[in-house]
Structure formats: C-alpha cells, structure tokens
Design a protein around this motif. Structure first.
Motif, mmCIF file in Angstrom:
data_model
loop_
_atom_site.group_PDB
_atom_site.id
_atom_site.type_symbol
_atom_site.label_atom_id
_atom_site.label_comp_id
_atom_site.label_asym_id
_atom_site.label_seq_id
_atom_site.Cartn_x
_atom_site.Cartn_y
_atom_site.Cartn_z
ATOM 1 N N LEU A 10 0.838 -1.208 0.000
ATOM 2 C CA LEU A 10 0.000 0.000 0.000
ATOM 3 C C LEU A 10 0.870 1.254 0.000
ATOM 4 O O LEU A 10 0.649 2.198 -0.759
ATOM 5 N N ARG A 11 1.863 1.233 0.870
ATOM 6 C CA ARG A 11 2.785 2.365 1.000
ATOM 7 C C ARG A 11 3.492 2.629 -0.334
ATOM 8 O O ARG A 11 3.593 3.774 -0.780
ATOM 9 N N ALA A 12 3.947 1.533 -0.953
ATOM 10 C CA ALA A 12 4.655 1.672 -2.231
ATOM 11 C C ALA A 12 3.739 2.285 -3.281
ATOM 12 O O ALA A 12 4.149 3.161 -4.056
ATOM 13 N N GLY A 13 2.476 1.825 -3.283
ATOM 14 C CA GLY A 13 1.522 2.358 -4.245
ATOM 15 C C GLY A 13 1.302 3.842 -4.047
ATOM 16 O O GLY A 13 1.292 4.633 -5.003
ATOM 17 N N ALA A 14 1.129 4.246 -2.797
ATOM 18 C CA ALA A 14 0.871 5.653 -2.499
ATOM 19 C C ALA A 14 2.072 6.518 -2.876
ATOM 20 O O ALA A 14 1.925 7.608 -3.442
ATOM 21 N N GLN A 15 3.248 5.989 -2.576
ATOM 22 C CA GLN A 15 4.463 6.749 -2.877
ATOM 23 C C GLN A 15 4.607 6.957 -4.386
ATOM 24 O O GLN A 15 4.888 8.071 -4.840
ATOM 25 N N ALA A 16 4.362 5.897 -5.143
ATOM 26 C CA ALA A 16 4.494 5.986 -6.596
ATOM 27 C C ALA A 16 3.504 6.992 -7.170
ATOM 28 O O ALA A 16 3.779 7.641 -8.175
ATOM 29 N N ALA A 17 2.342 7.116 -6.518
ATOM 30 C CA ALA A 17 1.322 8.014 -7.049
ATOM 31 C C ALA A 17 1.393 9.395 -6.410
ATOM 32 O O ALA A 17 0.525 10.239 -6.645
ATOM 33 N N ASN A 18 2.426 9.582 -5.576
ATOM 34 C CA ASN A 18 2.583 10.874 -4.922
ATOM 35 C C ASN A 18 1.413 11.239 -4.022
ATOM 36 O O ASN A 18 1.009 12.404 -3.951
ATOM 37 N N VAL A 19 0.863 10.265 -3.373
ATOM 38 C CA VAL A 19 -0.243 10.502 -2.456
ATOM 39 C C VAL A 19 0.296 10.443 -1.031
ATOM 40 O O VAL A 19 1.108 9.578 -0.693
ATOM 41 N N GLU A 20 -0.146 11.387 -0.223
ATOM 42 C CA GLU A 20 0.388 11.477 1.128
ATOM 43 C C GLU A 20 -0.278 10.444 2.048
ATOM 44 O O GLU A 20 -1.511 10.310 2.064
ATOM 45 N N VAL A 21 0.551 9.692 2.799
ATOM 46 C CA VAL A 21 0.012 8.756 3.796
ATOM 47 C C VAL A 21 -0.035 9.508 5.124
ATOM 48 O O VAL A 21 0.983 9.703 5.777
ATOM 49 N N VAL A 22 -1.237 9.946 5.516
ATOM 50 C CA VAL A 22 -1.346 10.792 6.711
ATOM 51 C C VAL A 22 -1.460 9.975 7.991
ATOM 52 O O VAL A 22 -1.334 10.505 9.093
#
Lengths: 408, 286, 323
Positions: free
Chosen positions: A204-216
């Motif tokens: 999940l983290r990898a996906g968010a990072q690749a899409a430039n989405v912030e994990v709050v």
C-alpha cells in the motif's frame, strides 16, 4: 496403534472398497495384488482447523473437498487408470512448528503426492521447509512474498504476492475514485502487525508513494485488539480521504462500527481476509453495503463453477475456498500430464506449463501458469464491493461485473 | 481535546474491564487461587448472549443476567468437582488445573459451536452521542452503565447479606470463620460461582461491540491479570480502580506511543507495579 | 554407583533408539522435539523445581536464544554453535535483568510477572522489524552439510544433539541439586526466613538459579529452531506454546526431580502428536479437549507428578519383598 480418526477410517474404507473393485475388474486379465498400486493418489491437506484462523481453514477444506469429490465422481485421474484422489486432512493448529511436523507425518506415513495449505503464511512457510527438503510439491494461496521469494523449487503460489495485492489495493482505489471524478491526495493505512498485515501495508505504501499521495496515518496495531477507538480517533484527526484497513474479521467489524459511530464516512477499502467473508456482512448488516475490498479472486467471475460450492455448503465461495479448489484441480491436471503420481514428476509438470482447464479458468488470468519461482504469473488481484449481501467484482474494468460506487 | 476524548474512552472501556476482572480477584481473595480459565467464562457469557439474541431476539445486554446464571451454574459445578480438590495442593498444581480447564472449555466450545465468529447487530451499536467535539460511544456507555449497576449490586451483596459477610470472614480467616459456624466449603463454592458469573455478565454487556469465537478468551486473559494486579490481587475495590486505570492507560498510551505498543506499555506497568508494590496501587495490605 | 550405571544404560539405549527410525521421517522429528522439550523442562526445573519459583515466562529466554543465533548467522555468517553460546549469554543476562524486580515475589505473583515478561519480549520481537524481521518470521537458510556450520541433511544428527543437550542439562540439574547451591535452595524452599537466619543470601542464590536456567533455555532455543527451520516471534515467544508447555512438562512429570521433566516430555509430546493424528481431521478441538481432560485428571490424581507413581510402585515393591 489404534487408528481412530473418522476421516482416516473413511479413507481406509474407500481405499479397500476401491481396491476390491479394481481387483474384480482386473481379475479376468491378470491377477494383481489386492492393493492395486496407484489406484489412489494421496493428497495432503494441512489447514488451521482450530485456533483463530479455523474458520478460514474450514472454508479452504470445503473448497478442496468439493473438487476432490467432483473429480472422483467423474472417474478419477484418467492417466493413472482412474485412480481416485484420497485427501488426508490434518490440523496445522496455529503453530508453525506443528504445521511442519504434520507435513513430515503426511509425507512419511501417508506417501502424499503433494500438499495443499495452509492459509496463514507462517504455517505455509514452516511446511515449505519440510516439503522442499523432501521434494514434495506444496500448492498454496498464502500471500506472503517470502513464499516464492526464497528460490525454492517445490512450492507453488496460485495467488499474487502480498506486496502486489497491497499495491493493487491502492492503485485500483485511485483509479475507481478518478473514474468517479474524485481525487485522492491523503490516505490512512491501518493494519494488524502480523505477517499478512505488514506485508500488505508495505505494498500500500509503495503504491501511495508511486502516485505521490500522502500517507497521513500509517499505524500497525496488535493482533487481538479489543478496542479500536484510539485508531479511529487518530483516523478522524488525520484528515484522510480514504482508509485502507488490513485485518481479519474481528478487527474489521470493530473498525467499521467505530467509524460509523464517529460518523466518519470516508470510503474504507479492506485488504481481503476479514472483509470478504459472509460473516462481515452478517456482523455489519446495512453498514457493509458498498464497502470495497481488494481480493485475489472472486466467485462472480466464474459462477458456473462457484455456484456448485454454494449449493453444497450454503454460502458463497469465499476466495480461500476457490483458490484452494484451483490448487487441487491444477495439481490433478499436472498429474494427468505427468502420467505419474511421483512428487518429483508432478513438480516438473507443474513448473512452466499453462493450465487452462477446469477450475484454473476461475482465476483472473483465466488460467494458471507458474514461473521459475513457483508464482502464478497470470493472476492479478481484483477489487470487490459489497452489494446486497454479495461481493461484486468492480475492478479492473475488463473483468468487472458492475461499476464501482464511490462516495466521498 | 484528544486528551479528554481518550480519558472518556478509557474510563468507559475500563468500567467493563473492571467488571470482567472482579470475578478473578474475588476468587483469589476468597480462596487464594488464580483462575487462568476465568476468561473462558467471558466467552461463555458472550456465547449465551449471542444465542439469546439469535434465537430469542433478546438484546445481548438484557441477556446478561442469563449469562450470569449459566456461568454461575457451571462455576458451582467446576468448583465443587475440581477446584475444591486442589485447595491444599502446591500452587503449580492449582495453576495448571485451571490451565487444563481453560483448554477444556475453549475446545468444548469449538466442538459444540464451531469456529465461526459470531456478532450481534443492535440498533444502537453504531451510534454515539456528540458533546461538542467529543464522542461518547453508545454501546460503550451502555456496557459501562451495566457494569456499574453490577458492581453496585455486588457491593451491596457483600456488605449487607449474610452470605457476603460470611464470605469476607472466610477470606480473612477460614479457620475462625469455620469455628463461627460458617461452612467454608460452601463459601468457596459461592465465591467461585459468583466470580465466574460476573465475568460472564461482562461478556454479555460487551457483545454489542465485539465478536465471539472459541478463542476469544485469549484476547482478554492478560488484560484481566493486569487489572487485578494493578488493583491488588484479592481486592474487589482494587479491581474497579485497576480496570479504570488499565482503560485509561491504554487510551492515553495511544496518544503518545504507536498503537502497536499498547500492550507493551500495559505489561511494563504491570511488571513495575508487581516489583514495586505487589499489593497493588490501591490495594489494602493483605 | 548403581544410579550412574542405570543412567549410562539409559543413555546408551537412547542413542540406539533413533537408529531404528526413518532418519528423514516423522517419528524421529517427534523424538527430537520430545528430547528438546525434556531438556527445556529440565532447565526450567532449576528455577521452577529447586528454587520453587513457578516461571511462566521462559519463552522469553528461549526466543532470545533462537533469535540471537539466527541473526548472527544471517547478518554475520557466524555458525549457530557460536550463536548458541552468544544466545546463552544474552539469555542469562535477560534472566538476571528480570530476576532483579521479580525475585522477591512468590507463588502466583512471580508466575504472573514472568508471564508478562514473556509477552513483553514477544511484542518487542514483533515491533523491532529491523532486527528480527518482524512478524513475517525468519527461515534458517540451507547451507552445505557440515558439523561446524550446524547444518545437516538428515534429522538424525539433530536427534543426537538433542540427546546430548538433555544429558547435559540433566547433569547440570543433578550437580546443582547435590551441591551447596541445591542445599541452599532447599533451605529457602522449606523456610525462607530460617534460611536467612543461618546466613544464606537467599536473593543471591535464587538469582544464580535464575541465570543458569535462563541461559540453558536460550541455548536450547538455538537447537530447537535448527530443527524447526522457520519461526516467527509468536512461535518462539509463545506463552501457551513454550512458557506454559515447558512448565507443564515439568509439573506433570514431577518438579524438583531429575527424572520428572523426562517423564513429562515423553508423555505429553508424543501424546499431542498421536491425538493430532487420530482426531484432528475429524473434529477440530477434540484432540486438545482430550489433552486438557488428561491434564486435569493427572493433576487431580498426582498433584506432585508422575514421578510419585514410580515412588509408590517402588515402595510397594520393596515393601512386599523381604527386608
């Protein structure tokens, strides 16, 4: 040593019966020994039948028994003269060491051709340490990356790896939101600190990072948590636009209920396990409606197969049952191809070949093909959504049965 | 604000911890035995409440007296047939008798009712009261209120009834109580049955927000030990304080530490309390 | 002298027994775990039996040993033999650290404190991912068979190592029991205040027993995971699977005696296996249920363990013959 197990004695009865029939048939031609060799093929089934994962273990066993009975009823394994499949079921408990010991037992006492199991990754990993050393094929639907990541040659994983599932959980959600004209820029991840939870969270983290989405919010919580209020308090304060909980059933109910209590109605996208079993809907009723979850397969992709499960067991074919059914069917196809029930021949037949018959068709790729590491390269995760007590596949588009509903 | 919210959540959940742990401390206080199987009676209480909800349509909270009764009867039998035989045995034998009991109860439930996760649906379980920016969970509030009522009833029983006073006398000095004409064997039975009954009662009142399966006791067992040790083993009032303390510690630690460390914080407090003040934080000297 | 001859005979028979079993088979694996559990219970017996402190947290030391040797192997390529010694040192240190606050606790309080300590270690191992690999677990990798690297193709060498471990722990137990330390521990067990009066430093003696017990347990943790190969924090730091089970083995056999843990292990571990084999596929839970019932019956029948059966049999026997 008195053997008193019911299943075992049923197995023995069936075997003696078969041997009897076989010798009758064979009598006119050649006099063969009563225990006609190769007339049954023993397949080990090691599942957690007691302990916290028992429900999933029982689901898996049901799926395997369905396929075994169907194959036997249709005349058994043709290449071996109609040999019947004889399942040897054993309880892995919840302890990996026990699972390994059980595997050793099935190999030496029961001469199994292959082993299926064991739902929980830690149990599967422990079994693989035994099967690998004895060159017995092990077919599994456990998610952990290590399963096919250690270069073992006798292990076969019919589902995608946890990191891939986790990444799909994010990627699909983003795509679904965008298709509905919404944009996600902040997400929350919460997962139980088990092998399954932490591996999927990594994806999940990898996906968010690749899409430039912030994990709050990115929180692990202990297995067996009895109060999720602190998690939901934190979620409320985080300002996330979607939450990705990865958990078994207990926590999933707590999490969704507490979210509803606090009137948090951001979409929750579950990480399979607790989110895709009938008990989830039973526990939440109307609050389950429209909850999304990633899944490794779904019964609505091949109802002509999976409805047979519902007819026999009275509930929809959960993914662990379906994938274990696929595992057994693929194993039998490999035995047919190898024309042998010797573990090493079956292993060789499993590797590389494409299986596109029978239950293999119910997987997302429409077939099953294992690469050198033993991973099924054709399988991709799907996104499912609760609709009126059923799970409907809503993503990817080419396999979706309905359009995803996205409310944010 | 987060702090106040955490304290509210902690107190509400702590009230429930108190009621499920009172039984454990009562049994220890009266007969000096730690019942490792205590959490299994929580599971029994939850199961009874679930069946009452599923087949009689009873709200699980209202089924709590039923849960209490069922566990009381089982406890009466268990104490008379098993526990009473090891009262004078070494403490290891006592501990492992109750461990055996734990295994038997859990697996009997697994055999009889299967491994399903069972949960109830009630109209209030997804509702909370809003006080400005604060939320008060309705199922937690109801569980807390029921626990409070149960605690008060127990207090009243121990203070005013002849049985209660006799039981306290037995706890203080079994020999003297015997001389005064109190049947200590009967007192032990009542104490044990009452203790497991209370835990089962707690099991029923938490059903609106938890799920029951045969192994659910394992999720609560260490928590219950922490509560009674914090409050002082054997002290009923201590268990109440201990329960509230554990609830608040859990909620507050989540503000400071990762939630993953929730149990760690609890265990460290547990060991420290044992090391520094074995009689418990509030415990009267015993 | 007669005892030592009997002991030697038992050891020789024990060494011959594995040769009758399939060297890659099931029963040899069960035998190996049985021997290891007997050795673990013997290590527990030093603190639990001689010092009369019922520890329910020995999984803490066991897990420390398992992880120390495995981490040293994976990160530094050190042989598990060296890892075993290092694990023993860490296990002893951990036992010392936890003994300081808990040593003066007695009975139930000590049991609960050690139980919590085991859980603390389990949580730490799950959380400290960079060190332990976290909840995903760890496998001991294949390496070419060699004694120096503690790597064998068959289970047989592991069985002999387990026999050696049991013999060594039993000898250590006997040595302590017969020596000055055993005398002091007995004095404390009988009457702690009287022991203080005659000049025994009770805390110091108990501390020594705790450290020896913890160190041995940690070393056995290394041996155990060499056989199991895969493990995770919940397995090696398990309260039910290790801590309580080890104590159970000793208690059913008879605590405070050298033969007790051996009797207990050879009763419980094969019994669990047989019940899993007979019942687990037909009715999940039945084998555990029967196990629990047997546990209850044995405790009610023999609160001091199986060893008392032999004692009363011997008493009957010698009582019956002419004296």
């Amino acid at each position: 040593m008195p053997k008193k197990s019911t299943t075992l004695s049923v197995g023995l009865n069936r075997r003696t019966l078969l041997a009897g029939t076989a010798s009758l048939l064979a009598a006119p031609m050649v006099l063969r020994p009563a225990f006609a060799q190769g007339k049954t093929v023993n397949v080990g089934v090691i599942m957690p039948l007691s302990g916290a994962n028992a429900q999933f273990g029982i689901n898996s066993r049901n799926g395997i028994e369905l396929v075994a009975d169907e194959i036997n009823a249709a005349g058994g394994i043709k290449a071996l003269g109609g040999a019947k499949i004889n399942l040897i079921v054993a309880d892995a408990t919840s302890t990996p060491t026990t699972a390994g010991t059980v595997a050793q037992r099935l190999i030496t006492q029961n001469d199994v051709t292959a082993i299926l199991g064991a739902f929980a990754s830690s149990l599967t990993l422990a079994i693989s340490e035994v099967t690998e050393r004895r060159d017995i094929p092990l077919l599994t639907m456990s998610f952990a990356d290590q399963i096919t990541g250690r270069g073992y040659k006798s292990i076969f994983q019919v589902v995608p790896k946890a990191s891939v599932i986790g990444k799909a959980q994010f990627d699909y959600t983003k795509a679904i939101a965008e298709a509905a004209g919404a944009k996600i820029s902040k997400i929350a991840i919460m997962y139980e600190d088990t092998a399954y939870g932490s591996a999927q969270a990594k994806g999940l983290r990898a996906g968010a990072q690749a899409a430039n989405v912030e994990v709050v919010m990115d929180d692990a919580y202990p297995l067996g948590i009895t109060d999720t209020t602190p998690l939901i308090n934190k979620l409320r304060a985080s300002g996330a636009q979607a939450v990705f909980p990865v958990s078994y059933l207990n926590d999933s109910l707590l999490i969704i209920r507490t979210m509803r209590q606090q009137k948090i109605d951001i979409p929750a996208i579950g990480g399979a396990a607790g989110y895709v079993i009938p008990d989830f809907e039973k526990g939440l009723g109307e609050f389950a409606e429209n909850v999304l979850s990633v899944n490794t397969s779904n019964y609505d992709l091949a109802p002509e197969f999976t409805e047979r499960f519902r007819k026999r067991f009275g509930y929809f074919m959960v993914h662990e049952a379906q994938e274990h059914a696929v595992a057994l069917d693929v194993l039998v196809q490999a035995i047919e191809k190898a024309k042998s029930a010797k573990p090493e021949d079956v292993s060789a037949a499993l590797r590389g070949a494409k299986f596109s018959e029978g239950w293999a068709k119910t997987m997302t790729g429409g077939a099953v093909q294992f690469d050198n590491t033993g991973l099924n390269v054709l399988s991709v995760p799907v996104m499912v959504q609760w609709r009126n007590k059923e799970l409907v596949t809503v993503w990817p588009n080419d396999v979706a049965k309905a359009k995803a509903i996205w409310k944010s | 604000m987060a702090f106040i919210q955490a304290v509210i959540d902690g107190l509400l959940i702590g009230g429930v911890y108190a009621v499920i742990s009172i039984g454990l401390t009562l049994v220890y206080g009266v007969m000096g035995i730690i019942n490792f199987a205590q959490a299994e009676f929580l599971m029994i209480g939850m199961l009874v409440a679930w069946f009452a909800w599923a087949f009689l349509g009873l709200d699980p909270v209202l089924a709590a007296p039923l849960s209490f009764t069922v566990a009381f009867v089982i406890g009466w039998f268990v104490q008379g047939q098993l526990i009473s035989r090891v009262l004078k045995a070494p403490s290891v034998a006592q501990i492992f008798l109750t461990v055996g009991l734990l295994i038997v109860i859990e697996n009997s439930a697994l055999l009889a009712f299967g491994s399903q996760f069972r949960s109830v649906t009630t109209w209030y379980q997804t509702i909370s009261l809003s006080l400005g920016p604060l939320f008060v969970s309705v199922p937690y509030l109801i569980a807390f209120a029921m626990s409070l009522a149960c605690g008060v009833a127990l207090w009243w029983f121990m203070r005013t009834s002849w049985f209660g006073r006799a039981m306290r006398a037995t706890a203080q000095n079994p020999g003297a109580a015997q001389l005064m004409g109190i049947d200590s064997a009967l007192m032990y039975r009542i104490a044990f049955a009452l203790g497991v009954g209370l835990t089962a009662f707690g099991g029923a009142v938490i059903m609106p927000y938890v799920t029951v399966y045969p192994g659910v006791g394992g999720q609560y067992v260490v928590l219950m030990f922490t509560v009674v040790v914090l409050g002082g083993l054997g002290s009923v009032a201590g268990a109440v304080a201990g329960g509230l303390a554990v609830g608040v510690i859990q909620a507050l630690s989540a503000l400071v530490f990762p939630i993953q460390l929730q149990n760690l914080v609890l265990f460290v407090v547990f060991i420290l309390v044992l090391a520094v003040r074995p009689q418990g934080l509030v415990g009267a000297s015993r | 002298m007669k005892r030592w001859i009997a002991f030697a005979i038992v050891v020789v028979v024990a060494c011959l027994l594995p040769l009758a079993l399939d060297p890659r088979g099931y029963w040899i694996r069960v035998l190996t775990f049985t021997l290891l559990f007997a050795a673990m219970a013997q290590a527990w017996n030093i603190i639990g039996g001689l010092a009369n402190q019922t520890s329910l947290g020995h999984a803490a030391f066991f897990g420390i040993g398992a992880y120390t040797s495995t981490i040293l192997l994976l990160k530094f390529g050190l042989s598990p033999w060296i890892g075993m010694v290092a694990g023993g040192v860490f296990g002893g240190v951990a036992a010392f650290i936890i003994a300081i606050p808990t040593m003066r606790l007695q009975g139930h309080y000590f049991a609960l404190a050690t139980l919590a300590f085991g859980e603390v270690m389990r949580v730490i191992a799950n959380v400290w991912v960079s060190l332990t690999g976290g909840p995903g677990g760890t496998s001991i990798p294949f390496s070419p068979p060699s004694f120096a690297n503690y790597s064998f193709k068959l289970l047989l060498p592991h069985t002999y190592i387990a026999i050696a471990a049991l013999v060594i722990t039993t000898l250590i137990f006997e040595w302590i029991q017969r020596g000055a330390m055993g005398y002091r521990l007995r004095a404390i067990k009988e009457n702690p205040s009287a022991a203080e009066v005659i000049g025994i430093d009770t805390t110091r003696v108990k501390l020594q027993a705790a450290v020896i017990s913890g160190a041995l347990m940690a070393m056995l943790g290394t041996l155990y995971v060499q056989v199991a190969v895969f493990f995770d924090p919940d397995t090696v730091f398990s309260a039910a699977g290790i801590s309580i089970r080890v104590a159970l083995v000793a208690i059913l056999g008879g605590i405070g005696t050298a033969i007790g843990p051996i009797l207990g292990a050879f009763f419980i571990i094969p019994l669990e296996e047989l019940m899993n084999e007979w019942f687990s596929s037909s009715a999940a839970g039945l084998s555990q249920l029967i196990f629990g019932l047997i546990l209850i019956v044995v405790i009610l029948w023999r609160p001091h363990g199986f060893v008392t059966v032999f004692r009363s049999l011997r008493a009957k026997f010698t009582g019956g013959t002419a004296r």
